[in-house]
Structure formats: structure tokens, C-alpha cells
Design a protein around this motif. Structure first.
Motif, PDB file in Angstrom:
ATOM      1  N   LYS A   2       6.664  -0.075  -9.949  1.00  0.00           N
ATOM      2  CA  LYS A   2       5.985   0.717  -8.547  1.00  0.00           C
ATOM      3  C   LYS A   2       6.290   2.389  -8.823  1.00  0.00           C
ATOM      4  O   LYS A   2       7.191   2.054  -9.316  1.00  0.00           O
ATOM      5  CB  LYS A   2       5.567   0.665  -7.956  1.00  0.00           C
ATOM      6  CG  LYS A   2       4.752  -0.619  -7.097  1.00  0.00           C
ATOM      7  CD  LYS A   2       5.350  -1.083  -5.445  1.00  0.00           C
ATOM      8  CE  LYS A   2       4.404  -2.315  -5.032  1.00  0.00           C
ATOM      9  NZ  LYS A   2       5.123  -2.577  -4.298  1.00  0.00           N
ATOM     10  N   ASN A 114      -6.519   2.993 -13.533  1.00  0.00           N
ATOM     11  CA  ASN A 114      -5.187   2.770 -13.869  1.00  0.00           C
ATOM     12  C   ASN A 114      -4.202   2.500 -12.868  1.00  0.00           C
ATOM     13  O   ASN A 114      -3.346   1.458 -13.615  1.00  0.00           O
ATOM     14  CB  ASN A 114      -4.866   3.520 -15.222  1.00  0.00           C
ATOM     15  CG  ASN A 114      -5.683   3.675 -16.277  1.00  0.00           C
ATOM     16  OD1 ASN A 114      -5.834   2.634 -17.169  1.00  0.00           O
ATOM     17  ND2 ASN A 114      -6.524   4.428 -16.522  1.00  0.00           N
ATOM     18  N   TYR A 115      -4.669   2.657 -11.588  1.00  0.00           N
ATOM     19  CA  TYR A 115      -3.744   2.380 -10.465  1.00  0.00           C
ATOM     20  C   TYR A 115      -4.048   2.035  -9.708  1.00  0.00           C
ATOM     21  O   TYR A 115      -5.243   2.816  -9.460  1.00  0.00           O
ATOM     22  CB  TYR A 115      -2.597   3.747 -10.865  1.00  0.00           C
ATOM     23  CG  TYR A 115      -1.856   4.789 -11.741  1.00  0.00           C
ATOM     24  CD1 TYR A 115      -0.577   3.754 -12.061  1.00  0.00           C
ATOM     25  CD2 TYR A 115      -2.425   5.027 -12.602  1.00  0.00           C
ATOM     26  CE1 TYR A 115       0.120   4.313 -12.728  1.00  0.00           C
ATOM     27  CE2 TYR A 115      -1.761   5.812 -14.527  1.00  0.00           C
ATOM     28  CZ  TYR A 115      -0.903   5.501 -13.948  1.00  0.00           C
ATOM     29  OH  TYR A 115       0.287   5.720 -15.390  1.00  0.00           O
ATOM     30  N   LYS A 116      -3.171   1.480  -8.355  1.00  0.00           N
ATOM     31  CA  LYS A 116      -3.403   1.415  -7.378  1.00  0.00           C
ATOM     32  C   LYS A 116      -2.779   2.283  -6.854  1.00  0.00           C
ATOM     33  O   LYS A 116      -1.313   2.118  -7.109  1.00  0.00           O
ATOM     34  CB  LYS A 116      -3.213  -0.062  -7.131  1.00  0.00           C
ATOM     35  CG  LYS A 116      -3.123  -0.547  -5.424  1.00  0.00           C
ATOM     36  CD  LYS A 116      -2.644  -2.056  -5.242  1.00  0.00           C
ATOM     37  CE  LYS A 116      -3.063  -2.173  -3.857  1.00  0.00           C
ATOM     38  NZ  LYS A 116      -1.937  -3.107  -3.509  1.00  0.00           N
ATOM     39  N   ILE A 117      -3.872   3.132  -6.122  1.00  0.00           N
ATOM     40  CA  ILE A 117      -2.637   3.984  -5.099  1.00  0.00           C
ATOM     41  C   ILE A 117      -2.885   3.917  -3.562  1.00  0.00           C
ATOM     42  O   ILE A 117      -3.932   4.276  -3.158  1.00  0.00           O
ATOM     43  CB  ILE A 117      -3.770   5.623  -5.621  1.00  0.00           C
ATOM     44  CG1 ILE A 117      -4.201   5.549  -7.229  1.00  0.00           C
ATOM     45  CG2 ILE A 117      -2.653   6.688  -4.706  1.00  0.00           C
ATOM     46  CD1 ILE A 117      -4.807   6.694  -8.027  1.00  0.00           C
ATOM     47  N   LEU A 128       1.763   4.751  -7.090  1.00  0.00           N
ATOM     48  CA  LEU A 128       1.082   4.084  -7.387  1.00  0.00           C
ATOM     49  C   LEU A 128       1.700   2.561  -8.003  1.00  0.00           C
ATOM     50  O   LEU A 128       2.956   2.354  -8.304  1.00  0.00           O
ATOM     51  CB  LEU A 128       1.587   4.945  -8.798  1.00  0.00           C
ATOM     52  CG  LEU A 128       1.317   6.577  -8.123  1.00  0.00           C
ATOM     53  CD1 LEU A 128       1.646   7.195  -9.639  1.00  0.00           C
ATOM     54  CD2 LEU A 128      -0.665   6.369  -8.268  1.00  0.00           C
ATOM     55  N   THR A 129       0.713   2.087  -8.233  1.00  0.00           N
ATOM     56  CA  THR A 129       0.884   1.044  -8.875  1.00  0.00           C
ATOM     57  C   THR A 129      -0.164   0.654 -10.313  1.00  0.00           C
ATOM     58  O   THR A 129      -1.261   0.826 -10.064  1.00  0.00           O
ATOM     59  CB  THR A 129       0.994  -0.618  -8.108  1.00  0.00           C
ATOM     60  OG1 THR A 129       1.882  -0.403  -7.238  1.00  0.00           O
ATOM     61  CG2 THR A 129       1.301  -1.425  -8.923  1.00  0.00           C
ATOM     62  N   PRO A 130       0.515   0.455 -11.607  1.00  0.00           N
ATOM     63  CA  PRO A 130      -0.086   0.273 -12.045  1.00  0.00           C
ATOM     64  C   PRO A 130      -1.069  -1.381 -12.411  1.00  0.00           C
ATOM     65  O   PRO A 130      -0.738  -2.156 -12.252  1.00  0.00           O
ATOM     66  CB  PRO A 130       0.638   0.227 -13.664  1.00  0.00           C
ATOM     67  CG  PRO A 130       1.597   0.807 -13.588  1.00  0.00           C
ATOM     68  CD  PRO A 130       2.473   0.337 -12.120  1.00  0.00           C
ATOM     69  N   ASN A 131      -2.333  -1.013 -12.899  1.00  0.00           N
ATOM     70  CA  ASN A 131      -2.816  -2.430 -12.635  1.00  0.00           C
ATOM     71  C   ASN A 131      -2.552  -3.050 -14.082  1.00  0.00           C
ATOM     72  O   ASN A 131      -2.340  -2.723 -15.475  1.00  0.00           O
ATOM     73  CB  ASN A 131      -4.548  -1.433 -12.620  1.00  0.00           C
ATOM     74  CG  ASN A 131      -5.867  -0.955 -11.687  1.00  0.00           C
ATOM     75  OD1 ASN A 131      -4.788  -1.190 -10.413  1.00  0.00           O
ATOM     76  ND2 ASN A 131      -6.324  -0.310 -12.292  1.00  0.00           N
TER      77      ASN A 131
END
Length: 133
Positions: A2, A114-117, A128-131
Motif C-alpha cells: 500500500k 490499476n489501483y484501489k483508491i 493506493l493499493t495495486p490491483n
């Protein structure tokens, strides 16, 4: 993994602006960009393409876009966009029709996909967490 960023104060307001690195071939450039859920795609000023040694005149099919203050035309390509040295190759549009003294825009296609925001305005934090691919 994250990533956590603090909102940046711009004038009276706090904004979801983060530092990113743009990379094309071996050229890199650090840039501030606004995470904008209303933007369809990533948009950066055409001058950034020059810095990255991208010849916009060789790109085909201009892209039209619109927004709160009219619209513009840009040129679509793919580059690497990095957060803390972790890069994803993603589509971007370079345009002269955005402010040359403002921020880049991180939008739905190329960033949000590309990210969970997670925006937490009260704490003034963005997570931000990369998908997973």
C-alpha cells in the motif's frame, strides 16, 4: 503493498495530488499529478512528452476530451507511470490544451483501473493499493 500520501494544500484547498515518476525508454521525470475520478484517462502536458523524448507528431489518431473549462485535443500513447519506483505501463494522453503550470491528471483508464483508491478527506490521506493482476 500500500502507498499512503497526504493531500497537498493548493491555495485554500486540499487536493489529492501525488508525486509520480513518468518513464519512457530510459528517460524519467518526476511530476505532480491530481487523482481525478472524473477524468476518463491520464492527461499530461505536451511539454512533458518533449522531456521524455516522445515525438508527438509521429503519433496517430488525436484524442478529443472535454472538461469543466471546455476541452482539447491530445495524443495517445503508453508510458510507464511509477509510484515509489514501482512502475506500470499505462495509456496516457499528452496535450497542449491543459495548463502548462498545473498538474498532470490521473484518471479512470490507466490509473483507477490499476489501483484501489481510498480518499479520506478528514485525515487528508490517500491510500493506493495495486490491483492484483
Amino acid at each position: 503493498m500500500k502507498y499512503t500520501f497526504k493531500y497537498i494544500q493548493a491555495g485554500l484547498w486540499y487536493r489529492s495530488i501525488i508525486k509520480i515518476t513518468l518513464k519512457f525508454n530510459k528517460t524519467e521525470f518526476s511530476y505532480l499529478a491530481l487523482i481525478d475520478s472524473g477524468a476518463d484517462f491520464n492527461i499530461f502536458h505536451a511539454d512533458i512528452a518533449k522531456i521524455l523524448k516522445i515525438n508527438l507528431s509521429k503519433l496517430k489518431n488525436p484524442v478529443n476530451f472535454s472538461g469543466i473549462k471546455g476541452g482539447g485535443t491530445g495524443y495517445y500513447t503508453s508510458i510507464d507511470v511509477g509510484i515509489e519506483n514501482n512502475f506500470i505501463n499505462t495509456p496516457v494522453v499528452f496535450s497542449k490544451d491543459i495548463s502548462d503550470n498545473g498538474y498532470g491528471i490521473l484518471g479512470q483508464q490507466g490509473f483507477f483501473n490499476n489501483y484501489k483508491i481510498n480518499f479520506d478527506y478528514n485525515l487528508r490521506e490517500i491510500e493506493l493499493t495495486p490491483n492484483k493482476k
